[in-house]
Enzyme design. Sequence first.
Site, short mmCIF file in Angstrom:
data_model
loop_
_atom_site.label_atom_id
_atom_site.label_comp_id
_atom_site.label_asym_id
_atom_site.label_seq_id
_atom_site.Cartn_x
_atom_site.Cartn_y
_atom_site.Cartn_z
N VAL A 120 -2.47 1.36 1.32
CA VAL A 120 -1.14 0.65 1.40
C VAL A 120 -0.09 1.22 0.65
O VAL A 120 -0.40 1.83 -0.50
CB VAL A 120 -1.31 -1.05 1.11
CG1 VAL A 120 -1.63 -0.98 -0.55
CG2 VAL A 120 0.03 -1.84 1.21
N CYS A 121 1.25 1.15 0.94
CA CYS A 121 2.26 1.58 0.10
C CYS A 121 1.86 3.26 -0.01
O CYS A 121 1.67 3.80 0.82
CB CYS A 121 2.39 0.86 -1.09
SG CYS A 121 3.97 0.57 -1.66
N GLU A 122 2.42 3.64 -1.46
CA GLU A 122 2.13 5.18 -1.39
C GLU A 122 0.90 5.42 -1.63
O GLU A 122 0.66 6.66 -1.68
CB GLU A 122 3.12 5.47 -2.79
CG GLU A 122 4.63 4.95 -2.90
CD GLU A 122 4.49 3.71 -3.46
OE1 GLU A 122 3.61 2.84 -3.72
OE2 GLU A 122 5.70 3.35 -4.15
N THR A 176 3.85 4.36 5.47
CA THR A 176 3.90 4.13 3.81
C THR A 176 5.30 3.40 3.63
O THR A 176 5.98 2.88 4.41
CB THR A 176 3.84 5.42 3.04
OG1 THR A 176 3.78 5.12 1.63
CG2 THR A 176 4.87 6.46 3.17
#
Length: 231
Positions: A113-115, A133
């Site tokens: 998740v995310c970066e 991302t």
Amino acid sequence: MPVTDPFIIAIPVYPGVDLLDVAAPVEVFGVMADNWQGERQIKTYVLAETNGTVMSRSGLQIVPHMTFDEVDRVDLLWVPGGDPAALAKLMKDGLFLERLRAWSEYAMYVTSVCEGALLLASAGLLDGCNATTHWAFISCLEQFQQVTVKGASDGYPRFVVDDGEGFEPARATRVTGAGVSAGIDEALELVQLIGGTALAEQVQVFIQYFPDPPVAGTLPDSSPCPMGAVA
């Protein structure tokens, strides 16, 4: 693996990790485990390189269940995002990236998740995959030329599922989430993939996840990579 062995979900954390990237899946997968009717128990473990607390990006301390070395094999790997300085360090950490590869070798689901997607990409685990991302780091992920990035032109999807269709040999399903709160949606999608729609709806109702934000901001176009050259 014997059917009686637990279904292991591993979330590796590090100093500077985004708190909700960890807390959201722990909550969602915990409710899934409480309502699970399958033969295998579901266990979610937050892992760290060493014993002791890990300071999240927001300043709240996380107490991991175990160290990296204590878990050899996982069924679902969830890699959270975090502070860019921490990410830059880990993306060059051969031992950390090798650990991600080792866990991914037998996993059914390899997710971020995310970066966290940048960590998977640095380990070569998103090669040939569709992925996303956090909106501000789309241009960072695009530097990995073996990854097909879903961003602004795709409406900034909350998550992207790549089931590995066409890969020989077959590989684990990749699921990548957008920024921070997208991890709730992504975790619910994984509950649905693992246990079906009815179970995912049980979890949704329990955590009362029916978003209705009081504001209506819009995501900007992707910006230059805040981390510069990463690939």
